[in-house]
Write an enzyme that holds these catalytic residues in place. Structure first.
Site, PDB file in Angstrom:
ATOM      1  N   LYS A  91     -94.872   5.605  -0.068  1.00 46.75           N
ATOM      2  CA  LYS A  91     -93.447   5.916   0.025  1.00 46.75           C
ATOM      3  C   LYS A  91     -93.211   6.815   1.240  1.00 46.75           C
ATOM      4  CE  LYS A  91     -92.348   5.422  -4.867  1.00 46.75           C
ATOM      5  NZ  LYS A  91     -93.584   4.667  -5.159  1.00 46.75           N
ATOM      6  N   ASP A 125     -93.031   1.106   0.699  1.00 46.46           N
ATOM      7  CA  ASP A 125     -92.075   1.028  -0.400  1.00 46.46           C
ATOM      8  C   ASP A 125     -90.659   1.279   0.101  1.00 46.46           C
ATOM      9  OD1 ASP A 125     -93.721   0.405  -2.544  1.00 46.46           O
ATOM     10  OD2 ASP A 125     -94.255   2.485  -2.908  1.00 46.46           O
ATOM     11  N   MET A 126     -89.707   0.629  -0.548  1.00 46.12           N
ATOM     12  CA  MET A 126     -88.300   0.889  -0.283  1.00 46.12           C
ATOM     13  C   MET A 126     -87.807   1.897  -1.312  1.00 46.12           C
ATOM     14  SD  MET A 126     -85.853   0.222   1.787  1.00 46.12           S
ATOM     15  CE  MET A 126     -86.235  -1.335   2.598  1.00 46.12           C
ATOM     16  N   GLN A 155     -85.328  -4.847  -2.317  1.00 45.50           N
ATOM     17  CA  GLN A 155     -84.765  -4.732  -3.659  1.00 45.50           C
ATOM     18  C   GLN A 155     -83.599  -5.707  -3.832  1.00 45.50           C
ATOM     19  OE1 GLN A 155     -85.325  -0.115  -4.698  1.00 45.50           O
ATOM     20  NE2 GLN A 155     -84.200  -0.423  -2.801  1.00 45.50           N
ATOM     21  N   ARG A 181     -92.574  -7.514  -0.582  1.00 51.66           N
ATOM     22  CA  ARG A 181     -92.592  -7.453  -2.045  1.00 51.66           C
ATOM     23  C   ARG A 181     -91.136  -7.488  -2.487  1.00 51.66           C
ATOM     24  NH1 ARG A 181     -94.469  -1.981  -4.079  1.00 51.66           N
ATOM     25  NH2 ARG A 181     -96.569  -2.780  -3.676  1.00 51.66           N
ATOM     26  N   LYS A 184     -86.633  -5.976  -8.310  1.00 47.48           N
ATOM     27  CA  LYS A 184     -85.217  -5.836  -8.656  1.00 47.48           C
ATOM     28  C   LYS A 184     -84.631  -4.570  -8.047  1.00 47.48           C
ATOM     29  CE  LYS A 184     -84.809  -8.313 -13.054  1.00 47.48           C
ATOM     30  NZ  LYS A 184     -84.312  -8.195 -14.443  1.00 47.48           N
ATOM     31  N   HIS A 224     -91.479  -8.322 -14.196  1.00 52.38           N
ATOM     32  CA  HIS A 224     -92.037  -8.511 -15.533  1.00 52.38           C
ATOM     33  C   HIS A 224     -91.064  -9.311 -16.396  1.00 52.38           C
ATOM     34  CE1 HIS A 224     -93.592  -4.696 -13.876  1.00 52.38           C
ATOM     35  NE2 HIS A 224     -94.739  -5.126 -14.349  1.00 52.38           N
TER      36      HIS A 224
END
Length: 305
Positions: A91, A125-126, A155, A181, A184, A224
């Site tokens: 991050k 990571d966002m 996202q 990646r 949501k 998931h």
């Protein structure tokens, strides 16, 4: 019950760590690197790839950024020496993004360069909406220098995501494809910039995924949610995507039966393995962002049998 969930989430940082750990330990691979290595090796033996993430974000002092960078460099050496089949996630706010963007970039660049030395890969990571433009900018700079060794999280609940994908297509090529990646999104954002309805988010997730797959972009399908997984299967078949051009991704400790069913169908799957001493802050922050999880906390703390 929403008011109660929010109240519990707000009180969580005041609870004893050993109580919060009862809930958190299922989703965190320990506080030490040795624990993350052991869990990662077990996941590898069960047929899963991993991505290692040292917990920490939104630091308040640049001295923490240097310490975090040095720890990541050591982590990479240890993971590689132990033969773990996995890559790395980080991050940017852990390296000072909101304090000094250039310092953060140089810290992250050093980590990516270290991973490249092992022919490995780093996923950026966002984070929340205040970070999106800066994190895309960092990704652009790193991909130019390390075209096959860096990826970005996007996202689907953000209204801007499709336009961001299209704007980044100038970096995409057959020899150095974009690598995302797709998740949501977890951060609490206003409705003006983020979709809120479950069905609406799922609809846009699959729209984003279809755009990526049909354009030959490598995708980590991070979900998931069974309807999204079923939708992904259909898109993978529709576009005849080779199995080495995508992977599914899931969080450690979440839906293990569903995870197993995916690899049994012949798909590759990577498990996100977070660890570190900052697990408490990570857990409480996530619960504040998603008060519905408070019910799970209460169950974990007080329900037995």
């Amino acid at each position: 019950m929403m008011w109660f969930n929010k109240l519990v989430a707000a009180m969580l940082p005041l609870m004893p760590k050993n109580l919060v750990w009862i809930f958190s330990k299922r989703y965190i691979a320990g506080t030490k690197l040795s624990q993350a290595v052991s869990i990662s090796q077990k996941l590898n033996s069960d047929g899963y790839m991993v991505t290692i993430d040292l917990l920490g974000e939104f630091i308040e002092d640049l001295s923490e950024a240097t310490k975090n960078k040095d720890e990541y460099l050591s982590i990479i050496d240890t993971i590689q020496k132990n033969g773990v089949e996995g890559n790395y996630s980080l991050k940017p706010t852990m390296f000072g993004l909101l304090l000094d963007k250039e310092v953060a970039y140089e810290n992250i660049r050093e980590i990516v360069k270290k991973a490249v030395g092992y022919n490995n890969f780093v996923r950026i990571d966002m984070e929340d909406s205040s970070c999106v433009d800066m994190e895309i900018e960092i990704f652009r700079k790193l991909k130019k220098e390390f075209p096959n060794h860096v990826g970005l999280v996007m996202q689907a609940y953000m209204r801007r995501s499709m336009s961001d994908f299209k704007a980044m297509m100038d970096m995409h090529s057959e020899k150095a494809p974009l690598n995302f990646r797709l998740c949501k999104g977890i951060y609490v954002e206003p409705a003006s910039i983020a979709y809120k309805d479950y069905e609406e988010i799922n609809e846009h997730y699959l729209e984003d995924l279809e755009f990526l797959l049909k354009n030959g972009i490598y995708v980590g399908i991070a979900t998931h949610d069974t309807p999204l997984i079923e939708g992904a299967y259909k898109l993978l078949e529709k576009y005849k995507v080779p199995k080495d051009k995508y992977e599914f991704q899931m969080l450690y400790g979440v839906t293990p039966a569903l995870r197993k069913s995916i690899i049994e169908k012949g798909h590759r799957l990577r498990v996100y393995v977070p660890f570190g001493k900052d697990w408490f802050a990570y857990s409480t922050r996530r619960l504040k962002e998603n008060p519905k999880m408070a019910a799970e906390i209460m169950k974990a703390l007080f329900v037995r049998g």
